[in-house]
Design a protein around this motif. Sequence first.
Motif, short mmCIF file in Angstrom:
data_model
loop_
_atom_site.label_atom_id
_atom_site.label_comp_id
_atom_site.label_asym_id
_atom_site.label_seq_id
_atom_site.Cartn_x
_atom_site.Cartn_y
_atom_site.Cartn_z
N ALA A 260 0.77 -1.27 0.01
CA ALA A 260 0.00 -0.07 -0.05
C ALA A 260 0.76 1.32 -0.05
N ARG A 261 2.22 1.20 0.16
CA ARG A 261 2.91 2.17 0.52
C ARG A 261 3.11 2.93 -1.04
N GLU A 262 3.28 4.22 -1.14
CA GLU A 262 3.48 5.03 -2.40
C GLU A 262 4.70 4.46 -3.40
N ASP A 263 5.82 4.23 -2.45
CA ASP A 263 6.94 3.67 -3.25
C ASP A 263 7.22 2.29 -3.65
N ASN A 264 6.14 1.59 -3.48
CA ASN A 264 6.10 0.21 -3.92
C ASN A 264 6.00 0.32 -5.65
N ASP A 265 6.60 -0.75 -6.11
CA ASP A 265 6.40 -1.06 -7.94
C ASP A 265 4.87 -1.17 -7.98
N ILE A 266 4.24 -1.96 -7.04
CA ILE A 266 2.79 -2.29 -7.40
C ILE A 266 2.09 -1.65 -6.30
N ARG A 267 1.30 -0.58 -6.27
CA ARG A 267 0.84 0.10 -5.23
C ARG A 267 -0.51 -0.15 -5.26
N LEU A 268 -1.11 -0.93 -4.15
CA LEU A 268 -2.59 -1.39 -4.21
C LEU A 268 -3.26 -0.56 -3.00
N THR A 269 -4.48 -0.19 -3.48
CA THR A 269 -5.36 0.68 -2.44
C THR A 269 -6.38 -0.17 -1.63
N ASP A 270 -6.24 -1.78 -1.82
CA ASP A 270 -6.91 -2.36 -0.57
C ASP A 270 -6.61 -2.28 0.64
N THR A 271 -7.45 -2.11 1.29
CA THR A 271 -7.00 -1.77 2.82
C THR A 271 -6.67 -2.98 3.76
N THR A 272 -6.80 -4.04 3.06
CA THR A 272 -6.49 -5.26 3.70
C THR A 272 -5.01 -5.57 3.17
#
Length: 460
Positions: free
Chosen positions: A46-58
Amino acid sequence: MSEITSTIASAGARQIHLRRARLSCVDGANAGQNWQIERDVIRIGAREDNDIRLTDTTVSRLHAEIVRGRDGTILRDLGSTNGTFVGAVRVKEVYLAPDTRFRCGKTDLIYSPADEIIDVVPSQNDRFEGLVGRGLAMREVFGILERVAPTDLTVLVTGETGTGKELVSRATHNRSNRKNRPFVVFDCGAAPETLVESELFGHERGAFTGAIASREGLFEVADTGTIFIDEIGELPLELQPKLLRVLEQREVRRVGSTKVRHVDVRVVAATNRNLRDEVAAGRFREDLYYRLAVVEIRLPALRERRDDVPLLVEHLLHRAEHAGSGGGRGVKSLSPEVRALFDAYHWPGNVRELNNVIERALPFTDGSVITLDALPEALRAARPPAPSVPRPNIPADAAFSSLPLKDAKDALIEEFERQYLIDLIERHDGNVSRAARTAGMDRKSITRLLKKHQIRYRDV
């Protein structure tokens, strides 16, 4: 970053294997999104600096990673709260087959390799940023740079001192999406060994004697941009695992700190050593070599591309004329005698030496043509014809035309090299460091040549 994908030599491989991966979100908050990644370590969370940023709260801030190595592709959970699953099985670490579906939190993803094999076609251009060359050797280099520069792939540039390795790194940066971001240069051979770690990775206050304040390292300075690590073969063996961690995890830890900092940096490295030989000798880590040599480009020596000398001279004169200093104003060409000398000369310092010779000649040139009188004395001593130049094991009065061509050429080069070094070291009062800067060569190369010719100097 990636395992080794290709070796591009001036007369070698004709293909490059670009290793890429595609991830598709098939269920969850980001369903329908697709990502194509050129790194072999892909961070998901979920962190912005990930290559794959997911908005899933889990999904955790740093949830999982995919690591593509020489033995396969691994999916690894990074201590997430809600787990990483393949099917119904929660996993800590598992090898992924192509098109495997897995789940992070409540988000389902599919991983697919998306490799590409590219034919290396010589460029139609005789220039690439600040690099020039009309021959096949350099146009092949330009061809691969045209394909690789826009990517984030790590590049290893090899070749003799003075062949233009830093120019390649700057050109790679300028043709990438990072061109408006920092470009940072670090020379492993110039920094004291005790300070290399602090320079690259930074330090905290009190980490060692003299560390009176915290300081960010060059990887942090280069964040979002490119770092050029010159003379990578000089990197101390004990620091190589730390550089490997940056390449694999994109994380740095300052000297004296336990905190890990994330960095987004493209790495271009260069060396005049044969790193495969260094690996075999135990002086360089094999895993680090493979992480650096994602694309390996060998730059040819100037003596291997003599047909490019006229174009290089034209380029250097044009650059000098427009430099604004006035030193090269109005100088357009070389006299026939200088052209003949340049054609016959061995150029041990490569393009850097040619550039230095041109720059030094400009203030001594009256008119638009560089003549022999404007050249350094040692270089003038090498002008043809030179039948009276002695060579070891050859009679001093032997004419060059009486020798095989190779022997005659070797004799001329050997004598010029010695006379050039004598003149160079005398003009700098035995100071090797200043002599090396004037010659456009590194200090170790000058020292090696001085010892070869048994020329005395003071070690400064």
